[in-house]
Enzyme design. Sequence first.
Site, mmCIF file in Angstrom:
data_model
loop_
_atom_site.group_PDB
_atom_site.id
_atom_site.type_symbol
_atom_site.label_atom_id
_atom_site.label_comp_id
_atom_site.label_asym_id
_atom_site.label_seq_id
_atom_site.Cartn_x
_atom_site.Cartn_y
_atom_site.Cartn_z
ATOM 1 N N GLU A 61 0.842 -1.187 0.000
ATOM 2 C CA GLU A 61 0.000 0.000 0.000
ATOM 3 C C GLU A 61 0.878 1.238 0.000
ATOM 4 O O GLU A 61 1.757 1.389 0.839
ATOM 5 C CB GLU A 61 -0.890 0.028 1.244
ATOM 6 C CG GLU A 61 -1.757 1.279 1.313
ATOM 7 C CD GLU A 61 -2.475 1.429 2.641
ATOM 8 O OE1 GLU A 61 -3.568 0.867 2.768
ATOM 9 O OE2 GLU A 61 -1.918 2.095 3.532
ATOM 10 N N ASN A 81 0.495 11.752 -0.505
ATOM 11 C CA ASN A 81 -0.109 12.946 0.076
ATOM 12 C C ASN A 81 -0.092 14.061 -0.950
ATOM 13 O O ASN A 81 0.943 14.385 -1.516
ATOM 14 C CB ASN A 81 0.646 13.354 1.343
ATOM 15 C CG ASN A 81 0.467 12.335 2.443
ATOM 16 O OD1 ASN A 81 -0.648 11.959 2.770
ATOM 17 N ND2 ASN A 81 1.561 11.861 3.000
ATOM 18 N N HIS A 117 13.564 -1.169 5.719
ATOM 19 C CA HIS A 117 13.380 -1.256 4.277
ATOM 20 C C HIS A 117 12.543 -2.486 3.969
ATOM 21 O O HIS A 117 12.326 -3.321 4.823
ATOM 22 C CB HIS A 117 14.731 -1.322 3.560
ATOM 23 C CG HIS A 117 15.517 -2.552 3.847
ATOM 24 N ND1 HIS A 117 16.272 -2.697 4.986
ATOM 25 C CD2 HIS A 117 15.653 -3.721 3.167
ATOM 26 C CE1 HIS A 117 16.848 -3.883 4.990
ATOM 27 N NE2 HIS A 117 16.486 -4.529 3.889
ATOM 28 N N GLU A 161 15.618 -3.810 -0.966
ATOM 29 C CA GLU A 161 16.621 -4.861 -1.118
ATOM 30 C C GLU A 161 16.102 -5.914 -2.093
ATOM 31 O O GLU A 161 14.978 -6.387 -1.961
ATOM 32 C CB GLU A 161 16.917 -5.491 0.238
ATOM 33 C CG GLU A 161 18.062 -6.465 0.221
ATOM 34 C CD GLU A 161 18.417 -6.946 1.617
ATOM 35 O OE1 GLU A 161 19.460 -7.613 1.737
ATOM 36 O OE2 GLU A 161 17.666 -6.676 2.571
#
Length: 110
Positions: free
Chosen positions: A32, A36, A51, A101
């Site tokens: 998700e 903004n 991460h 990664e």
Amino acid sequence: ARALGLEVADRFDFPDFTLIYMRDPASPFELELTVNKGRTEPYALGDGYGHIAVVVDDVEAEHARFTAEGLPATPVKELKHGDTPLARFFFATDPDGYKIEVIQRGGRFA
């Protein structure tokens, strides 16, 4: 889509933000994203080490593809614990500067 093969599964527009759901067509995994509206400054990345990681079948081929696409990617590295290989990987960087990664499938990441 160019970087990780994810496709937009849903998109919900609100007055102040948009929610975008990205999905791998072969998996129930979803990511998700919140966009903004009206933001003019980059987000502060903070000083934590957080991460996401994705596993791929051929990290060398993915690295070459990222490079050919002009996407930012660190060199491929190998992590070992003693003499035991744990991972072959590289880091990509998203447009906001966050790290992703990319790890070779196998061993711990089967």
